[in-house]
Scaffold this motif. Structure first.
Motif, short mmCIF file in Angstrom:
data_model
loop_
_atom_site.label_atom_id
_atom_site.label_comp_id
_atom_site.label_asym_id
_atom_site.label_seq_id
_atom_site.Cartn_x
_atom_site.Cartn_y
_atom_site.Cartn_z
N ILE A 1 0.84 -1.20 0.00
CA ILE A 1 0.00 0.00 0.00
C ILE A 1 0.87 1.25 0.00
O ILE A 1 0.64 2.19 -0.77
N ALA A 2 1.90 1.26 0.84
CA ALA A 2 2.74 2.45 0.97
C ALA A 2 3.52 2.74 -0.31
O ALA A 2 3.63 3.90 -0.73
N LEU A 3 4.05 1.70 -0.93
CA LEU A 3 4.95 1.91 -2.06
C LEU A 3 4.26 1.85 -3.42
O LEU A 3 4.66 2.56 -4.34
N SER A 4 3.23 1.01 -3.54
CA SER A 4 2.57 0.85 -4.83
C SER A 4 1.40 1.81 -5.02
O SER A 4 1.12 2.23 -6.13
N ILE A 5 0.70 2.14 -3.91
CA ILE A 5 -0.47 3.01 -4.02
C ILE A 5 -0.12 4.44 -3.60
O ILE A 5 -0.33 5.39 -4.35
N LEU A 6 0.43 4.58 -2.38
CA LEU A 6 0.79 5.91 -1.90
C LEU A 6 2.10 6.41 -2.49
O LEU A 6 2.36 7.62 -2.49
N LYS A 7 2.95 5.47 -2.92
CA LYS A 7 4.25 5.81 -3.52
C LYS A 7 5.07 6.70 -2.60
O LYS A 7 5.61 7.73 -3.00
N SER A 8 5.16 6.26 -1.33
CA SER A 8 5.89 7.02 -0.32
C SER A 8 6.83 6.12 0.44
O SER A 8 6.39 5.23 1.18
N SER A 9 8.13 6.33 0.29
CA SER A 9 9.12 5.55 1.03
C SER A 9 9.05 5.86 2.52
O SER A 9 9.28 4.98 3.36
N GLU A 10 8.75 7.10 2.86
CA GLU A 10 8.70 7.49 4.26
C GLU A 10 7.56 6.82 4.99
O GLU A 10 7.70 6.42 6.15
N ILE A 11 6.41 6.69 4.33
CA ILE A 11 5.29 5.98 4.95
C ILE A 11 5.61 4.50 5.07
O ILE A 11 5.18 3.83 6.02
N ALA A 12 6.37 3.94 4.13
CA ALA A 12 6.71 2.52 4.16
C ALA A 12 7.70 2.18 5.26
O ALA A 12 7.75 1.03 5.72
N LEU A 13 8.47 3.15 5.71
CA LEU A 13 9.56 2.89 6.64
C LEU A 13 9.14 2.18 7.92
O LEU A 13 9.74 1.16 8.29
N PRO A 14 8.12 2.66 8.67
CA PRO A 14 7.72 1.95 9.89
C PRO A 14 7.30 0.51 9.63
O PRO A 14 7.58 -0.38 10.44
N SER A 15 6.67 0.25 8.49
CA SER A 15 6.24 -1.11 8.17
C SER A 15 7.45 -2.01 7.92
O SER A 15 7.47 -3.17 8.32
N LEU A 16 8.45 -1.47 7.22
CA LEU A 16 9.67 -2.23 6.95
C LEU A 16 10.39 -2.61 8.24
O LEU A 16 10.78 -3.77 8.43
N VAL A 17 10.53 -1.64 9.13
CA VAL A 17 11.23 -1.88 10.40
C VAL A 17 10.40 -2.78 11.31
O VAL A 17 10.92 -3.71 11.93
N TYR A 18 9.10 -2.54 11.40
CA TYR A 18 8.24 -3.35 12.27
C TYR A 18 8.21 -4.80 11.79
O TYR A 18 8.17 -5.73 12.61
N GLY A 19 8.22 -5.00 10.46
CA GLY A 19 8.20 -6.35 9.93
C GLY A 19 9.38 -7.19 10.37
O GLY A 19 9.29 -8.42 10.42
N VAL A 20 10.49 -6.53 10.72
CA VAL A 20 11.67 -7.24 11.23
C VAL A 20 11.61 -7.37 12.75
O VAL A 20 11.91 -8.43 13.31
N MET A 21 11.18 -6.32 13.43
CA MET A 21 11.22 -6.28 14.90
C MET A 21 10.12 -7.08 15.57
O MET A 21 10.25 -7.46 16.73
N MET A 22 9.01 -7.35 14.87
CA MET A 22 7.86 -7.96 15.54
C MET A 22 8.14 -9.39 16.02
O MET A 22 7.56 -9.84 17.00
N TYR A 23 9.05 -10.08 15.35
CA TYR A 23 9.31 -11.48 15.73
C TYR A 23 9.98 -11.61 17.09
O TYR A 23 9.52 -12.39 17.94
N PRO A 24 11.08 -10.89 17.36
CA PRO A 24 11.65 -10.98 18.71
C PRO A 24 10.71 -10.44 19.78
O PRO A 24 10.74 -10.93 20.93
N MET A 25 9.84 -9.48 19.43
CA MET A 25 8.90 -8.96 20.42
C MET A 25 7.85 -10.00 20.80
O MET A 25 7.44 -10.09 21.95
N VAL A 26 7.42 -10.81 19.84
CA VAL A 26 6.41 -11.83 20.11
C VAL A 26 7.02 -13.07 20.77
O VAL A 26 6.31 -13.90 21.33
N ALA A 27 8.34 -13.18 20.72
CA ALA A 27 9.01 -14.33 21.35
C ALA A 27 8.64 -14.44 22.84
O ALA A 27 8.48 -15.55 23.37
N GLY A 28 8.49 -13.30 23.50
CA GLY A 28 8.10 -13.32 24.92
C GLY A 28 6.71 -13.90 25.12
O GLY A 28 6.48 -14.66 26.08
N LEU A 29 5.77 -13.61 24.21
CA LEU A 29 4.43 -14.18 24.30
C LEU A 29 4.47 -15.69 24.06
O LEU A 29 3.74 -16.45 24.71
N CYS A 30 5.33 -16.13 23.14
CA CYS A 30 5.46 -17.57 22.89
C CYS A 30 6.01 -18.29 24.12
O CYS A 30 5.55 -19.38 24.48
#
Length: 289
Positions: free
Chosen positions: A248-277
């Motif tokens: 959505i951010a890159l293909s529709i909105l065409k905004s790298s800045e809007i895509a940035l939090p999604s890119l970073v969160y997509g990497v960080m969410m796994y170690p954060m959920v490790a505690g719940l597991c």
């Protein structure tokens, strides 16, 4: 970033494959959970579609808004996706509930994402800016790359369940490899900016993940859900479909800045959920499951 072929073609293809894989794991019977466990389903869906986006708006305001703030809201209003089901299984949570929440959230966010992002862009970017989200195009795009492939996967499973059972894990692994390739490709092509992006986005990403887990555990218990169902809902709140957000951010909105939090969160969410597991497996031992 928006001119990269990995973004214009790779991301939509990866998302389409992921959604087919999700469909291969589902049957019409999975939807019966909506009737069999109405309370857990209603609470879990509300937490994903209302609580997490509200957290995104609050964190975006706290971080100063702007285009990056709209990006925080974007990842916050994403559905969970198949990864939430995998992690729920690893955490010994309620897999049937997780599947139901995934299907409901992925379906309903076709409507909620355009609505939330329209508000976020107006608040944090402003009407005077050229950046805008075309509701009709967004709705059509999500129907094509979310709903239709899921239906294709379900139809394949209905017609040939043996093939679907064998193909689903292969497609899931292939989709993950495609997604990793896209992220690596973006990182290499934008390597000069990557460290700066991480410095900008890791704090709001961390805040969103921790807040989603805490609010999910608290509101789940206050709503009267069992510990297992509360855990399942919390995992669904933390795990986000970052592929869809990037599309959505890159293909529709065409905004790298809007895509940035999604890119970073997509990497960080796994170690954060490790505690719940870890918590879920301890809970399973305690309950003798």
């Amino acid at each position: 970033m928006t001119g990269n072929v990995l973004i214009t073609q790779g991301l939509p293809i990866a998302l389409f494959i992921i959604m087919i894989g999700m469909g291969l794991s589902l049957t019409v019977a999975d939807f019966k959970q909506i009737h069999q466990r109405p309370k857990a389903t209603v609470v879990g869906t509300a937490l994903q579609l209302l609580a997490v986006p509200l957290l995104g708006f609050a964190i975006a305001w706290f971080m100063g808004g702007g285009v990056a703030g709209a990006g925080i809201v974007l990842i916050a209003c994403m559905p969970g996706g198949t990864t939430a089901n995998i992690l729920t299984y690893m955490a010994k949570g309620n897999l049937a509930l997780s599947l139901t929440l995934t299907v409901l959230a992925s379906t309903l966010t076709v409507l909620t994402i355009p609505a939330y992002m329209d508000i976020a862009l107006e608040i944090y970017v402003g009407k005077g800016e050229s950046l805008s989200l075309p509701f009709g195009k967004t709705l059509l795009t999500m129907l094509v790359i979310v709903i239709i492939p899921v239906m294709i996967g379900m139809l394949i499973r209905r017609k040939n369940p043996t093939f679907a059972q064998k193909a689903e894990p292969i497609i899931s692994r292939l989709a993950i490899l495609v997604l990793i390739g896209v992220i690596v490709g973006i990182s290499i092509s934008e390597r000069d900016k990557m460290l700066g992006w991480l410095a900008q986005a890791w704090i709001p990403a961390l805040l969103l993940g921790v807040a989603a887990a805490a609010v999910g555990m608290l509101l789940g218990r206050l709503s009267g859900l069992t510990p297992v169902d509360t855990l399942t809902a919390s995992i669904g709140m933390c795990i986000k479909n970052s592929t869809l957000a990037l599309t959505i951010a890159l293909s529709i909105l065409k905004s790298s800045e809007i895509a940035l939090p999604s890119l970073v969160y997509g990497v960080m969410m796994y170690p954060m959920v490790a505690g719940l597991c870890w918590y879920g497996r301890r809970l399973a031992v305690k309950e003798g499951r």
